[in-house]
Motif scaffolding. Structure first.
Motif, mmCIF file in Angstrom:
data_model
loop_
_atom_site.group_PDB
_atom_site.id
_atom_site.type_symbol
_atom_site.label_atom_id
_atom_site.label_comp_id
_atom_site.label_asym_id
_atom_site.label_seq_id
_atom_site.Cartn_x
_atom_site.Cartn_y
_atom_site.Cartn_z
ATOM 1 N N GLU A 66 0.860 -1.025 0.075
ATOM 2 C CA GLU A 66 0.005 0.009 -0.036
ATOM 3 C C GLU A 66 0.965 1.209 0.006
ATOM 4 O O GLU A 66 0.436 2.434 0.231
ATOM 5 C CB GLU A 66 -0.848 -0.026 1.188
ATOM 6 C CG GLU A 66 -1.945 -1.255 0.844
ATOM 7 C CD GLU A 66 -2.905 -1.130 0.024
ATOM 8 O OE1 GLU A 66 -3.322 -0.002 -0.304
ATOM 9 O OE2 GLU A 66 -3.371 -2.252 -0.430
ATOM 10 N N LYS A 182 -10.442 -5.561 -3.540
ATOM 11 C CA LYS A 182 -9.483 -4.972 -2.509
ATOM 12 C C LYS A 182 -9.901 -5.587 -1.197
ATOM 13 O O LYS A 182 -8.977 -5.887 -0.341
ATOM 14 C CB LYS A 182 -9.501 -3.582 -2.532
ATOM 15 C CG LYS A 182 -8.444 -3.108 -1.950
ATOM 16 C CD LYS A 182 -8.362 -1.388 -1.640
ATOM 17 C CE LYS A 182 -7.123 -0.730 -0.984
ATOM 18 N NZ LYS A 182 -7.263 0.743 -1.154
ATOM 19 N N SER A 186 -7.677 -7.724 1.147
ATOM 20 C CA SER A 186 -7.478 -7.408 2.806
ATOM 21 C C SER A 186 -7.895 -8.793 3.478
ATOM 22 O O SER A 186 -7.089 -8.955 4.833
ATOM 23 C CB SER A 186 -8.059 -6.269 2.786
ATOM 24 O OG SER A 186 -7.687 -5.132 2.359
#
Length: 367
Positions: A66, A182, A186
């Protein structure tokens, strides 16, 4: 999460590589090496994603998913900000390499490292020491370049007072296929973090292709782009090589070198090269990342680090010849080979086979 590009790691180039910078700097011992695998193993449960390992990795094999150091660099230098803080724009200042810090200072003229939270930080055991080491090296090199760029360490203790706002409509508008993917990623990452086990890495087909490719890290490209903006010093100083962690100058012992070709074949950036006939070894300090792998694979220890470094290499990089060889045909197999011994008549392979045959038959050199 931290991620490893196995094909970019210098330890994937040779089992002889002794590079362990990521393991040493990790504040939670999340990175370690197992005997059966030369590549670093990561315990994602212990990893706090400070990015310090990415900051010290010479080949940029480690990175944060990230947080892109390259993207952040350009965003930072284009902004009006000059403050670097773990509470504002970086996961930890230790994630920035010396090259990044020098480049930022050179382009911004002044940057401030916010160390206000370091003393109370639970990862300060290694990260604070790394930040101070990077600061001292960057400051020393800027002075050696006679640059007026300034790096400051201050206890700013930056606080973000902006409170986030939003409602259900904003949430639903953001919920699209990309965000769902996403979220899924995660979730998978969180599952991996919860395992509290070492995750070992192996070379895949895509990694093997990277092994053959000589590539220059982004931080090196950024560094030399920034150095071009610095006026050349009145004198090109020669400094202690121990004060520079990211590049080097080398010395070759011509008598000890066996012309085995290993050093320039494993060099990840192409800093060490030869010609089509393998008749020489050239060295380009511009490309050296001081990963030490050329030294690790050299059995006779023919290649060594110079005790000094010329600042001139930052401004006027020059390829130097370390050694030249005689090129001849092997009397046994007729293959062209290079050697530093003018009387050598056999190539390295045939010479090894002859020595093994003599040992097998019990023939000594005197017979």
């Amino acid at each position: 999460m931290i991620k490893l590009s196995a094909g970019s790691c210098v330890r994937s180039l040779s089992v002889e590589s002794q590079c362990n910078k990521c393991e040493v700097v990790c504040p939670t011992a999340a990175i370690s090496f197992v005997e059966s695998n030369p590549l670093p193993a990561i315990n994602f449960h212990e990893c706090v994603t400070c990015g310090a390992c990415a900051g010290v990795c010479p080949s940029e094999a480690l990175s944060l998913e990230e947080f892109s150091l390259t993207e952040f660099f350009f965003e930072f230098v284009e902004s009006d900000e000059n403050l670097l803080s773990c509470r504002k724009n970086v996961p930890c200042i230790a994630a920035l390499s010396v090259e990044h810090i020098i480049s930022m200072a050179a382009l911004k003229k002044e940057i401030v490292l916010d160390m206000g939270y370091c003393d109370e930080c639970e990862i300060a055991s290694t990260c604070k020491a790394q930040i101070l080491q990077n600061y001292e090296e960057a400051t020393y090199l800027l002075e050696a370049m006679e640059s007026d760029a300034l790096i400051k360490i201050e206890d700013v203790r930056y606080e973000n007072r902006q409170e986030s706002s939003g409602d259900r409509r904003d949430f639903l508008s953001a919920l699209n296929l990309k965000s769902v993917a996403k979220i899924k990623k995660s979730f998978e990452d969180e599952v991996q973090k919860a395992s509290d086990e070492l995750t070992e890495h192996t070379l895949q087909k895509t990694d093997i292709a990277l092994l053959k490719k000589k590539s220059i890290p982004d931080r090196r490209k950024i560094f030399f782009t920034a150095v071009k903006r610095i006026d050349k010093p009145s004198v090109f100083h020669t400094i202690d090589a121990d004060e520079v962690t990211f590049t080097s100058q080398k010395i070759m012992n011509e008598e000890a070198c066996t012309a085995c070709q290993m050093c320039y074949r494993v060099c990840p950036t192409g800093a060490l090269t030869s010609d089509l006939k393998n008749s020489k070894i050239d060295f380009d300090p511009f490309l050296c990342i001081k990963c030490h792998i050329c030294h690790d694979v050299c059995e006779p220890d023919a290649i060594t680090l110079s005790s000094s470094y010329k600042v001139k290499e930052f401004f006027e990089p020059e390829v130097v010849n370390l050694v030249e060889f005689n090129v001849r045909r092997c009397n046994e197999c007729n293959v062209i080979f290079s050697t530093n011994n003018a009387d050598e008549k056999l190539c390295y392979r045939c010479k090894c086979e002859e020595e093994e045959a003599r040992e097998l038959w019990g023939i000594t050199e005197d017979m």
